[in-house]
Design an enzyme around this catalytic site. Structure first.
Site, mmCIF file in Angstrom:
data_model
loop_
_atom_site.group_PDB
_atom_site.id
_atom_site.type_symbol
_atom_site.label_atom_id
_atom_site.label_comp_id
_atom_site.label_asym_id
_atom_site.label_seq_id
_atom_site.Cartn_x
_atom_site.Cartn_y
_atom_site.Cartn_z
ATOM 1 N N LYS A 22 0.836 -1.211 0.000
ATOM 2 C CA LYS A 22 0.000 0.000 0.000
ATOM 3 C C LYS A 22 0.867 1.256 0.000
ATOM 4 O O LYS A 22 0.639 2.177 -0.778
ATOM 5 C CB LYS A 22 -0.896 -0.006 1.249
ATOM 6 C CG LYS A 22 -1.565 1.331 1.528
ATOM 7 C CD LYS A 22 -2.454 1.298 2.747
ATOM 8 C CE LYS A 22 -1.778 1.532 4.067
ATOM 9 N NZ LYS A 22 -1.437 2.927 4.390
ATOM 10 N N ASN A 23 1.869 1.271 0.886
ATOM 11 C CA ASN A 23 2.634 2.505 1.061
ATOM 12 C C ASN A 23 3.660 2.755 -0.039
ATOM 13 O O ASN A 23 4.283 3.804 -0.085
ATOM 14 C CB ASN A 23 3.285 2.531 2.448
ATOM 15 C CG ASN A 23 2.226 2.712 3.530
ATOM 16 O OD1 ASN A 23 1.084 3.080 3.227
ATOM 17 N ND2 ASN A 23 2.582 2.445 4.772
ATOM 18 N N CYS A 117 -4.901 12.664 13.309
ATOM 19 C CA CYS A 117 -5.610 11.412 13.070
ATOM 20 C C CYS A 117 -5.437 10.517 14.281
ATOM 21 O O CYS A 117 -4.774 10.894 15.256
ATOM 22 C CB CYS A 117 -5.149 10.743 11.787
ATOM 23 S SG CYS A 117 -3.598 9.898 11.939
ATOM 24 N N ARG A 122 0.718 14.173 13.425
ATOM 25 C CA ARG A 122 1.186 14.003 12.052
ATOM 26 C C ARG A 122 1.332 15.316 11.270
ATOM 27 O O ARG A 122 0.608 15.567 10.297
ATOM 28 C CB ARG A 122 0.300 13.000 11.323
ATOM 29 C CG ARG A 122 0.202 11.696 12.086
ATOM 30 C CD ARG A 122 -0.504 10.633 11.320
ATOM 31 N NE ARG A 122 0.297 10.099 10.250
ATOM 32 C CZ ARG A 122 -0.140 9.207 9.379
ATOM 33 N NH1 ARG A 122 -1.363 8.760 9.477
ATOM 34 N NH2 ARG A 122 0.631 8.754 8.422
ATOM 35 N N ASP A 308 4.208 0.307 12.064
ATOM 36 C CA ASP A 308 3.010 -0.286 11.455
ATOM 37 C C ASP A 308 2.793 -1.744 11.862
ATOM 38 O O ASP A 308 1.800 -2.353 11.460
ATOM 39 C CB ASP A 308 3.076 -0.183 9.922
ATOM 40 C CG ASP A 308 2.899 1.253 9.447
ATOM 41 O OD1 ASP A 308 2.436 2.086 10.244
ATOM 42 O OD2 ASP A 308 3.223 1.537 8.279
ATOM 43 N N ARG A 400 -8.770 -0.472 4.591
ATOM 44 C CA ARG A 400 -7.899 0.549 4.004
ATOM 45 C C ARG A 400 -6.546 -0.053 3.611
ATOM 46 O O ARG A 400 -5.898 0.457 2.696
ATOM 47 C CB ARG A 400 -7.659 1.685 5.002
ATOM 48 C CG ARG A 400 -8.928 2.424 5.350
ATOM 49 C CD ARG A 400 -8.627 3.580 6.251
ATOM 50 N NE ARG A 400 -7.633 4.447 5.612
ATOM 51 C CZ ARG A 400 -7.161 5.546 6.153
ATOM 52 N NH1 ARG A 400 -7.568 5.917 7.342
ATOM 53 N NH2 ARG A 400 -6.269 6.275 5.515
HETATM 54 N N1 EPU Z 1 6.827 14.176 11.115
HETATM 55 C C1 EPU Z 1 7.105 15.484 11.408
HETATM 56 N N2 EPU Z 1 7.012 16.405 10.406
HETATM 57 C C2 EPU Z 1 6.663 16.071 9.137
HETATM 58 C C3 EPU Z 1 6.385 14.728 8.835
HETATM 59 C C4 EPU Z 1 6.470 13.795 9.859
HETATM 60 O O1 EPU Z 1 7.418 15.821 12.544
HETATM 61 O O2 EPU Z 1 6.609 16.960 8.272
HETATM 62 C C5 EPU Z 1 6.915 13.151 12.171
HETATM 63 C C6 EPU Z 1 5.604 12.394 12.398
HETATM 64 O O3 EPU Z 1 4.732 13.081 13.261
HETATM 65 C C7 EPU Z 1 6.089 11.084 12.963
HETATM 66 C C8 EPU Z 1 7.404 10.869 12.217
HETATM 67 O O4 EPU Z 1 7.807 12.154 11.741
HETATM 68 O O5 EPU Z 1 6.356 11.219 14.334
HETATM 69 C C9 EPU Z 1 7.338 9.898 11.062
HETATM 70 O O6 EPU Z 1 6.224 10.217 10.233
HETATM 71 P P1 EPU Z 1 6.276 9.974 8.661
HETATM 72 O O7 EPU Z 1 6.181 11.303 7.966
HETATM 73 O O8 EPU Z 1 7.404 9.093 8.325
HETATM 74 O O9 EPU Z 1 4.900 9.212 8.429
HETATM 75 P P2 EPU Z 1 4.024 9.282 7.120
HETATM 76 O O10 EPU Z 1 4.907 9.472 5.951
HETATM 77 O O11 EPU Z 1 2.893 10.218 7.324
HETATM 78 C C10 EPU Z 1 4.176 6.736 6.551
HETATM 79 C C11 EPU Z 1 3.217 5.618 6.329
HETATM 80 C C12 EPU Z 1 2.584 5.233 7.662
HETATM 81 C C13 EPU Z 1 3.692 4.814 8.616
HETATM 82 C C14 EPU Z 1 4.723 5.942 8.744
HETATM 83 C C15 EPU Z 1 5.920 5.562 9.578
HETATM 84 C C16 EPU Z 1 2.461 5.977 4.070
HETATM 85 C C17 EPU Z 1 1.363 6.339 3.146
HETATM 86 N N3 EPU Z 1 2.190 6.039 5.374
HETATM 87 O O12 EPU Z 1 3.414 7.819 7.086
HETATM 88 O O13 EPU Z 1 1.739 4.129 7.402
HETATM 89 O O14 EPU Z 1 3.159 4.532 9.879
HETATM 90 O O15 EPU Z 1 5.195 6.322 7.453
HETATM 91 O O16 EPU Z 1 6.552 4.456 9.061
HETATM 92 O O17 EPU Z 1 3.538 5.600 3.638
HETATM 93 C C18 EPU Z 1 -0.092 2.714 7.757
HETATM 94 O O18 EPU Z 1 0.195 2.130 6.695
HETATM 95 O O19 EPU Z 1 -0.934 2.248 8.568
HETATM 96 C C19 EPU Z 1 0.566 3.962 8.097
HETATM 97 C C20 EPU Z 1 0.094 4.816 9.001
#
Ligand code: EPU
Length: 423
Positions: A22-23, A117, A122, A308, A400
């Protein structure tokens, strides 16, 4: 509303085919915004989130034709619209991945700022920081992030935050940089295999990205990208979830397509727990004997133990012979499953970002509420071993990210029914 009614106790045995990730699929679908001509993607999982991404991209002028299971043909028909609206973005945070491609290809991106969320705040500050460094102008208008740039310029960007690297932030900035003038270096880039899959897709389209899969990614800007054919990599989180399903039921499963090299932190913890995990010719085999050892788990960005799979391994540790400690270092509030597991007889105590898991002899079925995708997967695993019936409510969360989870698990011996229940 759909619920999953699980009758616990069956040992799972057989083979399960692992889907495309998915990701990886979500940012790769967003990246088709760049592609001139046709793109064909294979092993695209049929998930609610994937369908949602396709809906957003259709509104942005792309057309999709399903060629068969998992295979989709994509074409850009119209480049006028650059706006991903709140109505859509609020349903799925990963829609923010259209920002980089829109800004780079169409010179403008208007994307609703995602809200909080179930798993935490996030923020997207690092995404914006990256776009600003590349030379974009930024404004916040009625809750929309509006970015504009006639031409982006390569530069050096540090993308580490308080909780480590950012996965979709790296995807967004990498995509924004592919058409930029000159060289961009992203330092503290996310190393997740899904980022590498995206980079490999973009390179097939004509981008010049190197270093993906490491914390230092280099992107040399090119003039344009053309469509290509690409097969999405197998989903390591789906594979990890089913590995834990084998472990919690004392079962024996072959996870077809799963790639052990993407799951070493998970395999390490499962082996410490006493689960037998082996590389098989077509994937990974997982089996378990009775006794489960307690362990310590800390979630971290890749290659660490994935957040995850935190809820799923917690369900497994509920039945270990002793006390385990789980520490969530990526999303410190991602613990809504704790109270639900306690309703099933678990003994979990949350202390800030840490949960102490006191092993119990058995779990008992109960009605429980799914709060987010992975928490729901943890509750399904607990239901597989609990005595009696477990009703996992709000099953839409699980749809999802897991394609036909009850069909896949029932095919290897589980007893799960999808029922409609008034809440
Ligand atoms: N963060 C910041 N600033 C930002 C972005 C992130 O502080 O601008 C923080 C977040 O709050 C968190 C950490 O950095 O504490 C990591 O977040 P990340 O941005 O890596 O998460 P994401 O890209 O929003 C993806 C996956 C998630 C998975 C996370 C961590 C996708 C579509 N989603 O989310 O997947 O948990 O990386 O590995 O790739 C899931 O599949 O259930 C899911 C939530």
């Amino acid at each position: 509303m759909d619920c999953l009614e699980i009758t616990g106790g069956a040992r799972l045995r057989g083979a399960i085919e692992i889907n495309g990730s998915k990701n990886a699929a979500l940012p790769i679908l967003a990246a088709t915004i760049f592609c001139e001509g046709e793109t064909i993607l294979r092993r695209v999982p049929d998930l609610a989130d994937v369908r949602q991404m396709i809906r957003i991209l259709e509104k942005l002028g792309l057309s999709f034709e399903w060629l068969g299971p998992g295979a989709v043909k994509v074409r850009v028909e119209d480049e006028m619209n650059c706006h991903a609206e709140y109505r859509e973005v609020s349903k799925m945070r990963a829609s923010v991945c259209v920002m980089g491609p829109l800004l780079a290809k169409r010179k403008q991106a208007q994307v609703a700022m995602p809200g909080g969320c179930a798993i935490g705040d996030r923020p997207v500050d690092l995404h914006i920081q990256g776009m600003l460094a590349l030379g974009a102008d930024f404004d916040l208008v009625n809750g929309d992030m509006v970015l504009r740039a006639k031409r982006l310029k390569g530069t050096e960007i540090f993308l580490g935050g308080a909780f480590g690297s950012t996965v979709t932030g790296t995807a967004n900035v990498m995509m924004a940089a592919v058409l930029a003038e000159g060289r961009t270096i992203i330092e503290s880039a996310a190393c997740e295999p899904e980022i590498s899959d995206l980079a490999e897709f973009l390179n097939k389209c004509g981008a010049q990205i190197t270093g993906h899969g490491t914390p230092r990614v280099t992107i040399d800007g090119v003039q344009s990208l053309r469509g290509c054919e690409h097969t999405i990599l197998p989903d390591r989180i789906e594979a990890g979830t089913f590995a834990m399903a084998a472990a919690i039921t004392n079962g024996d499963l072959l996870l077809k397509n799963a790639r052990i090299e993407h799951m070493l932190a998970v395999v390490d913890r499962l082996r410490k727990i006493g689960v037998i995990v082996e590389r098989a010719e077509t994937g990974i085999s997982v089996s378990s004997s009775r006794r489960l050892e307690p362990v310590e788990i800390t979630t971290q960005p890749y290659p660490g133990f994935p957040t995850d799979l935190q809820a799923q391994i917690m369900a497994l540790l509920c039945l270990a012979d002793g006390n385990s400690v789980v520490c969530e270092k990526v999303f410190p509030d991602r613990y809504l499953h704790v109270a639900e597991l306690n309703r099933m007889g678990a003994r979990l105590r949350k202390e800030g970002p840490t949960v102490i898991v006191q092993g119990v002899k058995r779990l008992v079925g109960a009605p429980v509420m799914a709060s987010d995708l992975r928490a729901s997967a943890g509750l399904v695993l607990a239901g597989l071993i609990a005595k009696g019936k477990t009703m996992v409510r709000r099953a839409y969360h699980i749809d999802r990210g897991y394609e036909k989870i009850e069909e896949k698990l029932n095919a290897v011996g589980a007893d799960i029914r999808r029922v409609d229940e008034e809440l």
